[in-house]
Write an enzyme that holds these catalytic residues in place. Structure first.
Site, PDB file in Angstrom:
ATOM      1  N   VAL A 190      -0.129   6.795   4.242  1.00 24.34           N
ATOM      2  CA  VAL A 190       0.157   6.267   4.760  1.00 24.34           C
ATOM      3  C   VAL A 190       1.565   5.309   4.746  1.00 24.34           C
ATOM      4  O   VAL A 190       2.566   6.051   4.795  1.00 24.34           O
ATOM      5  CB  VAL A 190      -0.658   5.519   6.067  1.00 24.34           C
ATOM      6  CG1 VAL A 190       0.049   4.778   7.191  1.00 24.34           C
ATOM      7  CG2 VAL A 190      -1.636   6.383   6.341  1.00 24.34           C
TER       8      VAL A 190
ATOM      9  N   GLY B 206       1.060  -1.165   0.129  1.00 23.16           N
ATOM     10  CA  GLY B 206       0.255  -0.133   0.029  1.00 23.16           C
ATOM     11  C   GLY B 206       0.977   1.773  -0.269  1.00 23.16           C
ATOM     12  O   GLY B 206       1.217   1.406   0.937  1.00 23.16           O
TER      13      GLY B 206
ATOM     14  N   GLU C  20      -0.841   4.168  13.270  1.00 29.54           N
ATOM     15  CA  GLU C  20      -0.604   5.093  12.351  1.00 29.54           C
ATOM     16  C   GLU C  20      -1.017   6.484  13.026  1.00 29.54           C
ATOM     17  O   GLU C  20      -2.546   6.291  12.649  1.00 29.54           O
ATOM     18  CB  GLU C  20      -0.182   5.411  10.684  1.00 29.54           C
ATOM     19  CG  GLU C  20       0.719   6.599  10.487  1.00 29.54           C
ATOM     20  CD  GLU C  20       2.108   6.345  11.584  1.00 29.54           C
ATOM     21  OE1 GLU C  20       2.282   5.631  11.354  1.00 29.54           O
ATOM     22  OE2 GLU C  20       1.904   7.557  11.763  1.00 29.54           O
ATOM     23  N   PHE C  21      -0.509   7.824  13.426  1.00 29.29           N
ATOM     24  CA  PHE C  21      -1.269   8.525  13.668  1.00 29.29           C
ATOM     25  C   PHE C  21      -0.823   9.797  12.985  1.00 29.29           C
ATOM     26  O   PHE C  21      -1.363  10.962  13.939  1.00 29.29           O
ATOM     27  CB  PHE C  21      -0.454   8.266  15.550  1.00 29.29           C
ATOM     28  CG  PHE C  21      -1.279   7.308  16.462  1.00 29.29           C
ATOM     29  CD1 PHE C  21      -2.709   7.356  16.475  1.00 29.29           C
ATOM     30  CD2 PHE C  21      -0.338   6.821  16.818  1.00 29.29           C
ATOM     31  CE1 PHE C  21      -3.376   6.593  17.805  1.00 29.29           C
ATOM     32  CE2 PHE C  21      -0.978   5.456  17.462  1.00 29.29           C
ATOM     33  CZ  PHE C  21      -2.275   5.561  17.981  1.00 29.29           C
TER      34      PHE C  21
ATOM     35  N   ASN D  68      -9.064   8.770  17.539  1.00 29.91           N
ATOM     36  CA  ASN D  68      -9.718   9.813  15.649  1.00 29.91           C
ATOM     37  C   ASN D  68     -11.691   9.869  16.839  1.00 29.91           C
ATOM     38  O   ASN D  68     -11.162  11.262  16.308  1.00 29.91           O
ATOM     39  CB  ASN D  68      -9.548   8.627  15.093  1.00 29.91           C
ATOM     40  CG  ASN D  68      -8.425   8.710  13.430  1.00 29.91           C
ATOM     41  OD1 ASN D  68      -7.692  10.043  14.288  1.00 29.91           O
ATOM     42  ND2 ASN D  68      -8.074   7.681  12.669  1.00 29.91           N
TER      43      ASN D  68
ATOM     44  N   ARG E 282       0.186   4.372  -9.567  1.00 29.77           N
ATOM     45  CA  ARG E 282       0.557   4.959  -8.210  1.00 29.77           C
ATOM     46  C   ARG E 282       2.244   4.674  -7.518  1.00 29.77           C
ATOM     47  O   ARG E 282       3.494   6.085  -7.664  1.00 29.77           O
ATOM     48  CB  ARG E 282       0.044   5.065  -6.735  1.00 29.77           C
ATOM     49  CG  ARG E 282      -0.196   5.555  -6.319  1.00 29.77           C
ATOM     50  CD  ARG E 282      -0.983   5.268  -5.537  1.00 29.77           C
ATOM     51  NE  ARG E 282      -1.450   6.856  -4.753  1.00 29.77           N
ATOM     52  CZ  ARG E 282      -2.703   6.764  -3.718  1.00 29.77           C
ATOM     53  NH1 ARG E 282      -3.112   5.705  -3.074  1.00 29.77           N
ATOM     54  NH2 ARG E 282      -2.787   8.314  -2.892  1.00 29.77           N
TER      55      ARG E 282
ATOM     56  N   THR F  52      -5.675   1.464   9.775  1.00 30.07           N
ATOM     57  CA  THR F  52      -6.546   1.649  10.709  1.00 30.07           C
ATOM     58  C   THR F  52      -8.290   0.662  10.865  1.00 30.07           C
ATOM     59  O   THR F  52      -9.601   0.512   9.365  1.00 30.07           O
ATOM     60  CB  THR F  52      -7.594   2.810  10.698  1.00 30.07           C
ATOM     61  OG1 THR F  52      -6.796   3.897  11.227  1.00 30.07           O
ATOM     62  CG2 THR F  52      -8.414   3.044  12.263  1.00 30.07           C
TER      63      THR F  52
ATOM     64  N   CYS G  65      -9.937  10.079   7.522  1.00 30.49           N
ATOM     65  CA  CYS G  65     -10.517   9.439   8.468  1.00 30.49           C
ATOM     66  C   CYS G  65     -11.390   9.675   9.501  1.00 30.49           C
ATOM     67  O   CYS G  65     -11.782   8.438  10.209  1.00 30.49           O
ATOM     68  CB  CYS G  65      -9.256   8.482   9.165  1.00 30.49           C
ATOM     69  SG  CYS G  65      -7.955   7.804   7.821  1.00 30.49           S
TER      70      CYS G  65
ATOM     71  N   ASP H 299       2.170  -1.810  -4.697  1.00 33.75           N
ATOM     72  CA  ASP H 299       1.004  -1.273  -4.958  1.00 33.75           C
ATOM     73  C   ASP H 299       0.737  -2.308  -5.606  1.00 33.75           C
ATOM     74  O   ASP H 299       1.731  -2.463  -6.902  1.00 33.75           O
ATOM     75  CB  ASP H 299       0.390   0.327  -4.571  1.00 33.75           C
ATOM     76  CG  ASP H 299      -0.378   0.609  -3.961  1.00 33.75           C
ATOM     77  OD1 ASP H 299      -0.415   1.146  -3.631  1.00 33.75           O
ATOM     78  OD2 ASP H 299      -1.225   0.850  -5.476  1.00 33.75           O
TER      79      ASP H 299
END
Ligand code: NAD
Ligand code: UGA
Length: 473
Positions: free
Chosen positions: A19, A15, A165-166, A228, A45, A135, A280, A40
């Site tokens: 992120v 991916g 991941e934040f 979140n 991309r 997530t 998100c 990916d």
């Protein structure tokens, strides 16, 4: 055995999005001894990641990628090779809200996670640590484990970690360089704990060890949704208060400052706005609502659903205010929209408030002139027409995409600030005013302009959370 693994030397990230790209690139930048391959299915991309124009805009990202690409950082569509070479695999694919079927409109669509997991199970010829970076709803790791274990052999075992991941877009590189915390969840077995340690050691190349938090798998998964939801809840709370401010003459910035000075509350995420956007917050709150419903906790579900509903209300409230102020009609009027991205310093438009607003303006038969410094024109057409040909034709008839704010505001009846791009602070508002229809209205959905100065020029200004008559109270 993975439990004997001392250090990670080869990482694959499945991916290459907002992120996966920045996160894995920063690992390569900080850990020259680790080979990182980001892969990916999307050839375009990957080509963009391998080109001079990266597929996403993020301050500081180019420096990181250009520094390590071709050395220990690679972008590829050859997912199988990358999986096989890796001892640790991040799964960082999209988990959008389901559009159809059970839980449509709320539950997360885990089809991409499942597909990536099956691919790992099918092609891996040696043991792997598989890291859930996307997530996901609580206990997704269990499904991943079932899929992987069904394909494990004596020689190939899989250990699953949750490492949400934040990072926030627009500040992703800084967030990754200096995270408040890194969270790693694992099954509390000797193998799980060893895998947890192996990933912790990767981060500890640049993150202080006391910021690397280890928990069980389910706490880690739920903490991401909870973080979140709590952040979005603060925004909905201050936005709810912004409506009270407008009705009373209180000033929402002053209220946010006063309450934020309480160290128990704190100052961050209390900026009232036209409503939160981004890929998100909405998705993850709805995900939590669905999870709560599935767990037969309707009161809990309803509680979090209000955070989402308030955000919808805030966008609609702003549209209503604009229409009522423009003498109850915007039909055939030119509305200049400044900003289309969901926040500044990103070209990302997912769930941007601008989309809701502009769709409503077009519905009212207004002509919308939009300017955003980073969003691609085609992206705006796609977002506004939902990829429907007839809708697109209507959008094209009602939308002009402009090269700058001055062009957008020329002959406009109203200017609407939707994204808080810094450049909107320093525009020549006298020039904008001179070229607008009169009365010239300005609606500040980001509370970023000096309304008093604008009024001196002659603008009729409305700012969210402020009452035009407050000064006279
Ligand atoms: P994204 O859509 O930008 O990227 C996901 C990528 O995964 C796409 O390029 C897609 O082609 C690729 N992909 C899908 N299935 C694949 C497969 N089977 N094999 C290989 N590639 C595949 O999404 P994103 O914004 O990077 O988000 C990814 C996850 O991270 C989501 O779960 C999201 O909730 C979470 N997250 C996002 C942010 C953010 O700021 N965007 C922050 C924290 C967490
Ligand atoms: C958010 C979280 O901040 C990240 O920690 C998380 O990793 C990420 O979601 C995710 O899971 O995707 P992001 O959506 O990129 O990050 O950006 P934010 O800075 O959180 O802004 C979200 C929205 O809230 C934007 O539209 C922003 O303008 C709005 N916002 C933010 C406000 O209206 N007021 C505020 O005080 C803060």
């Amino acid at each position: 055995m993975v439990s004997e693994m001392v250090s990670v030397r080869n990482i694959c990230c499945v991916g290459a999005g907002y992120v996966g790209g920045p996160t894995a690139a920063v690992i390569a930048y900080k850990c020259h001894h680790i080979k990182v391959t980001i892969c990916d299915l999307n050839q375009a991309r990957i080509d963009a990641w391998n080109s001079d124009k990266l597929p996403i805009y993020e301050p500081g990202l180019e420096e990181v990628v250009f520094d390590r690409r071709g050395k220990n950082l690679f972008f590829s569509t050859d997912i199988d090779t990358a999986i096989n070479e890796a001892d640790l695999i991040f799964v960082s694919v999209n988990t959008p809200t389901k559009k159809a079927g059970l839980g449509a409109g709320k539950a997360a669509d885990l089809a991409y996670i499942e597909k990536a997991t099956r691919r790992i199970a099918e092609v891996a010829k040696s043991s792997k640590i598989v890291v859930e970076k996307s997530t996901v709803p609580c206990r997704t790791a269990e499904s991943m484990r079932t899929i992987l274990e069904a394909n494990s052999t004596e020689k190939v075992r899989f250990d699953i970690l949750s490492n949400p991941e934040f990072l926030a877009e627009g500040t992703a590189i800084n967030d990754l360089f200096h995270p408040d915390r890194v969270l790693i969840g694992a099954l509390q077995t000797p193998e799980g704990i060893a895998a947890q340690r192996a990933l912790a050691e990767v981060y500890e190349n640049w993150v202080p060890a006391d910021r690397v938090i280890t928990t069980n798998l389910w706490s880690s998964e739920l903490s991401k949704l909870a973080a979140n939801a709590l952040l979005a809840q603060r925004i909905s709370s201050i936005n709810a208060l912004s409506a009270v401010c407008e009705a009373t003459g209180a000033d929402v910035d002053e209220v946010a400052y006063a309450v934020g000075r309480d160290s128990r509350i704190g100052p961050k995420f209390l900026k009232a706005s036209v409503g939160f956007g981004g890929s998100c917050f909405q998705k993850d709150i709805l995900n939590l609502v669905y999870l709560s419903q599935s767990l037969n906790l309707p009161e809990v579900a309803e509680y979090w659903n209000q955070v989402y509903l308030l955000n919808e209300y805030q966008k609609k409230r702003f549209v209503k205010k604009i229409i009522s102020t423009l003498f109850n009609t915007i039909t055939h009027k030119r509305i200049a929209v400044l900003g289309f991205a969901f926040k500044k310093d990103t070209g990302d438009t997912r769930e941007s408030a601008a989309i809701t607003l502009i769709k409503d303006f077009i519905q009212e038969n207004a002509h919308v002139a939009v300017y955003d410094p980073k969003v691609e024109h085609e992206q705006m057409y796609m977002d506004l027409s939902d990829n429907l040909p007839d809708t697109r034709k209507n959008v094209e008839e009602h939308l002009t995409i402009c090269a700058d704010a001055y062009e957008a505001a020329k002959d406009a009846d109203a200017v609407i600030i939707v994204t808080e791009w810094d450049e909107f602070k320093t525009l020549d508002y006298q020039r904008i005013y001179d070229n607008m229809h009169k009365p010239a209205f300005l609606f500040d959905g980001r509370l970023m302009l000096n309304a008093e100065e604008l009024r001196k020029i002659g603008f009729k200004v409305h700012t969210i959370g402020k009452n035009e008559l407050a000064g006279t109270a």
